[in-house]
Scaffold this motif. Structure first.
Motif, PDB file in Angstrom:
ATOM      1  N   SER A 164      40.252  51.556  35.071  1.00  0.00           N
ATOM      2  CA  SER A 164      41.274  50.947  34.515  1.00  0.00           C
ATOM      3  C   SER A 164      42.391  51.267  35.321  1.00  0.00           C
ATOM      4  O   SER A 164      43.612  50.737  35.530  1.00  0.00           O
ATOM      5  N   GLN A 184      44.913  47.148  41.509  1.00  0.00           N
ATOM      6  CA  GLN A 184      43.668  47.643  41.302  1.00  0.00           C
ATOM      7  C   GLN A 184      42.766  47.437  42.435  1.00  0.00           C
ATOM      8  O   GLN A 184      41.930  48.354  42.903  1.00  0.00           O
ATOM      9  N   ARG A 185      42.600  46.038  42.956  1.00  0.00           N
ATOM     10  CA  ARG A 185      41.598  46.053  43.873  1.00  0.00           C
ATOM     11  C   ARG A 185      41.887  46.663  45.102  1.00  0.00           C
ATOM     12  O   ARG A 185      40.885  47.287  45.814  1.00  0.00           O
ATOM     13  N   SER A 207      46.997  39.122  39.258  1.00  0.00           N
ATOM     14  CA  SER A 207      48.391  39.684  38.978  1.00  0.00           C
ATOM     15  C   SER A 207      49.320  38.463  38.513  1.00  0.00           C
ATOM     16  O   SER A 207      50.043  38.852  37.637  1.00  0.00           O
ATOM     17  N   ASP A 237      39.976  38.415  41.037  1.00  0.00           N
ATOM     18  CA  ASP A 237      40.019  39.914  41.543  1.00  0.00           C
ATOM     19  C   ASP A 237      38.943  40.521  40.117  1.00  0.00           C
ATOM     20  O   ASP A 237      38.642  41.581  40.561  1.00  0.00           O
ATOM     21  N   ASP A 273      40.253  42.099  37.668  1.00  0.00           N
ATOM     22  CA  ASP A 273      40.962  43.425  37.361  1.00  0.00           C
ATOM     23  C   ASP A 273      40.575  43.875  35.791  1.00  0.00           C
ATOM     24  O   ASP A 273      40.626  42.763  35.063  1.00  0.00           O
TER      25      ASP A 273
END
Ligand code: BGC
Length: 383
Positions: A33, A72-73, A271, A295, A297
């Motif tokens: 994370s 993150q991706r 996001s 995504d 996330d």
């Protein structure tokens, strides 16, 4: 009887391919994370990639240009690409450009001048790489556009991505089904938040979703109270959470401050969904809307489990990285890369031969199978 067996086989096959997208995915492990930690976490990925891919025995240096470490991706994409390419025998020059176009251009220039034999590029602005890629073409360096198409350049050899239009379609369909738009009386209020205008993907995400939702907007079953529907009006520069949040703040205060319910917010990715969720938490008192994302996330999956986000499109970064490594390896060994689309992605100079992986949606119902059982996250990461 035969039909039944075939049906069962097909169902199993489809369930399996749902898990692996475009196939060839290695079983790389954890995604942290914490964004910067996840870059460091690629050791086990590299071991397993070497076991799973048919690539190997490669040599030469591959330049991998990623847009930013903020999301993150891209950290996962970069880490997976690096470990899998190294496992296949290649040296890797992996660079992140802090979402700054000039930085990315000079990083690519360095890659060209430091003997990279091939480039894999996730562009910041699809339109800004024409000049630098002309240098790559002059030196016969093949270029794979990674995830985002590079526009107006004949130096792009291949494109590998998840089917971007399908991402949008799945988001639109999710809203259509959850609101039961074909049967429920409505009208329902919806707001729309998409991505960066310089990212060619954003128009595909928006287009796919709006092709599903527009008929209901036209019939009046869906109402966009802000009136902001056109791509330019709903775009979010740099896909920034803060920008999506402040736009949503303004939309709420102008249209929903009196307690009017927002039934759905179409968000093109995680996001932007995070910005919308933050804004709703701070400013909105009505029933919680359906919110889409993309995504998976960690923060957004946590929000999904806490009923603050309804779904997210899952694009397994392991799958895309494995496919691109296969493409790189084929080209580096003098062959042709695997492709499955020769029609969709016209970049203004050519229709770029592409490999499209299939995205799936994750929500509270299926996240365990897709995200935990597949080894993408551990349960602990989602707590
Ligand atoms: C990618 C998305 C990502 C977005 C923001 C798009 O090009 O396809 O997965 O959420 O960029 O980085």
């Amino acid at each position: 009887m035969k039909k039944k067996i075939m049906g069962a086989f097909l169902a199993t096959f489809m369930a399996m391919s749902m898990l692996v997208g475009c196939g060839g995915g290695s079983t790389t492990t954890s995604t942290e994370s914490n964004v910067s930690d996840s870059v460091e976490s690629s050791d086990s990925a590299s071991d397993e990639a070497s076991a799973d891919t048919t690539t190997g025995g490669g040599s030469g240096k591959i330049g991998v240009a990623m847009p930013t470490k903020d999301l993150q991706r891209w950290n996962q994409d970069g880490a997976n690409m690096k470990s899998e390419l190294e496992a296949a025998g290649y040296e890797v020059d992996l660079q992140y450009a802090s979402n700054d176009i000039n930085t990315q251009v000079s990083q690519i220039e360095n890659m060209i001048n430091s003997d990279c034999s091939m480039l894999v590029i996730a562009s910041i602005d699809g339109d800004s790489l024409g000049t630098v890629l002309a240098q790559a073409k002059e030196k016969n360096i093949p270029v794979i556009a990674y995830d985002r198409l590079i526009m107006n350049s004949d130096a792009v050899t291949y494109y590998a991505t998840f089917d971007n239009y399908m991402v949008g379609t799945k988001q639109g369909e999710y809203i259509k089904e959850k609101l039961d738009l074909d049967n429920a009386e409505g009208p329902f209020n919806i707001e729309i938040v998409t991505g960066d205008p310089g990212d060619n993907n954003a128009r595909y995400f928006y287009g796919g979703a709006m092709d599903v939702l527009n008929p209901y907007i036209e019939s009046g079953k869906l109402v966009v109270k802000s009136g902001q529907k056109e791509f330019e009006e709903v775009a979010t520069a740099n896909w920034a959470t803060e920008t999506a949040q402040s736009r949503m703040d303004a939309i709420i205060s102008a249209n929903y401050a009196d307690g009017t319910v927002i039934d759905a917010v179409l968000c093109s990715n995680d996001s932007t969904a995070l910005g919308v969720t933050n804004s709703l938490e701070a400013n909105y008192t009505g029933a919680w809307p359906i919110i889409t994302g993309q995504d998976c996330d960690v923060a957004n999956v946590k929000n999904m489990l806490a009923d603050k986000q309804s779904m997210s499109i899952f694009k397994d970064t392991r799958t895309l990285a494995s496919k691109v490594v296969e493409m790189v390896d084929a080209v580096m060994k003098g062959g042709e890369a695997p492709i499955n689309d020769t029609e969709t992605y016209d970049n203004g100079s050519l229709v770029v031969p592409s490999f499209l992986c299939e995205p799936v949606f994750a929500d509270k119902e299926n996240y365990k199978e897709l995200l935990v059982d597949s080894g993408y996250y551990t349960e602990d990461q989602l707590k």
